[in-house]
Design a protein around this motif. Structure first.
Motif: not given
Length: 383
Positions: A1-4, A200-206, A256-262
């Motif tokens: 996630m941080s890499a993206f 993943e995203l909720s860790k950064y934008i809760p 989000s697109l990156c995490v979904a594809l991952q």
């Protein structure tokens, strides 16, 4: 996630900015990926398809079927750059066969309207297929036979999430496939992918991610494709504070697109991710762009203290993009939250059109208390 997140600025397509994104702004980008014209809009503009990847996992993405919803188109351009200019992207392209319709409604994009040039909402045309743009999207799906679909949209600033509401900066939906809102394998898969993204995203934008209403409408393409047992995910770019150009939302749609594809590539589709999806708070209408509280008005020879609200309206006027704040509730807005709020503390309302707010009038007025006057232009105080 941080890499993206760390690589985002490198992959961001700098030529795209703001809300008004048209075919003219993007055509060269799509052509750089060997796009093919598969048909034309009502007004004869080309509609492009991009296809790439040598893998077996088939993914269909489309954006801007509503012409004034451009944030995901910007994010999609960033995502395509990542896929073609990164080591991880190159690896994913050995795993996936990806088909993209990057701008489904070029006429609406030019006009900055939700609808196409015939005034038809393309996302209510999945059954009738009355419009050439709708026909091309359905034809692409039928011919490509995707295993998963990503349906990319913007949502309005009125949406919030949570009991003490935060702006719904992103929202997702695994659409229903019938009126029962039940879950089959396809919908479970879509919900699980969203669960992975949310984790993943909720860790950064809760507290800023919502789940869209899942009432079934077979006229919507997401519901229609889900009815074909194709796992389909709705991505909705929403509002971040002071981000009316949607550049922050753009970044998080890219992520989000990156995490979904991952998640798809790692086959991270497990049942507990569906439960995470169901725990995402549902969107609700609870915001306006501006809320003005404790405003004194003289109405029918009696004094009242009211809360009223204004909302930006975006449109193209004489070829220029304009964002104009207009009164949307002339009182009784106490239950709503403003992205910007002002406490008049009993100051009196006055404007060129009268001594009380009027719906659809521009949010240009004065608040007067004793010898102090505060003037508001386009919703904002100027002194």
């Amino acid at each position: 996630m941080s890499a993206f997140l760390n690589c985002y600025e490198f992959h961001k397509v700098q030529s795209l900015f703001g809300r008004y994104i048209t075919l003219q702004d993007t055509e060269a980008i799509w052509e750089s990926y060997h796009s093919v014209c598969i048909g034309h809009s009502v007004l004869g503009k080309p509609i492009y398809r991009i296809r790439f990847g040598t893998g077996t996992k088939k993914l269909l993405l489309w954006s801007q079927m509503h012409g004034n919803e451009s944030t995901t188109t910007k994010a999609l351009a960033d995502f395509l750059h990542f896929l073609h200019h990164s080591e991880l992207g190159a690896h994913w392209l050995t795993q996936f066969d990806i088909c993209v319709l990057p701008l489904v409604n070029p006429d609406g994009a030019a006009l900055y309207t939700r609808e196409n040039a015939n005034g038809i909402d393309l996302n209510r045309d999945a059954i009738n297929l009355s419009q050439p743009e709708s026909q091309l999207l359905m034809q692409t799906c039928n011919e490509f036979k995707p295993e998963v679909c990503f349906n990319l949209h913007d949502q309005r600033t009125i949406y919030g999430v949570g009991h003490r509401p935060h702006p719904a900066s992103l929202s997702f939906l695994a659409p229903s496939f019938d009126g029962t809102k039940s879950y089959d394998d396809a919908r479970n898969k879509a919900a699980s992918i969203i669960g992975s993204v949310y984790s993943e995203l909720s860790k950064y934008i809760p507290n800023q991610i919502g789940r869209f209403d899942d009432s079934f409408n077979g006229n919507c393409f997401g519901d229609a494709f889900q009815s074909k047992s194709i796992p389909t995910i709705l991505f909705e770019a929403g509002h971040f504070p002071n981000d009316y150009d949607r550049e922050e939302s753009r970044k998080w749609i890219f992520v989000s697109l990156c995490v979904a594809l991952q998640s798809l590539n790692e086959n991270d589709i497990v049942s507990n991710k569906k439960s995470i999806y169901l725990d995402i708070p549902q969107n609700k209408v609870c915001f306006f762009d501006f809320v003005y509280r404790n405003v004194k008005i003289d109405y029918d020879n009696s004094i009242k203290y009211i809360t009223f609200a204004a909302q930006f309206q975006e449109s193209i006027i004489e070829g220029q993009f304009e964002r104009i704040a207009r009164i949307i509730m002339d009182e009784n807005a106490e239950a709503f939250v403003g992205h910007r709020e002002f406490d008049a503390e009993g100051a009196s309302f006055t404007s060129e059109y009268g001594s009380k707010p009027e719906i659809d009038q521009k949010a240009t007025f004065e608040l007067i208390k004793l010898s102090q006057t505060v003037k508001f232009i386009n919703g904002m105080p100027i002194n």
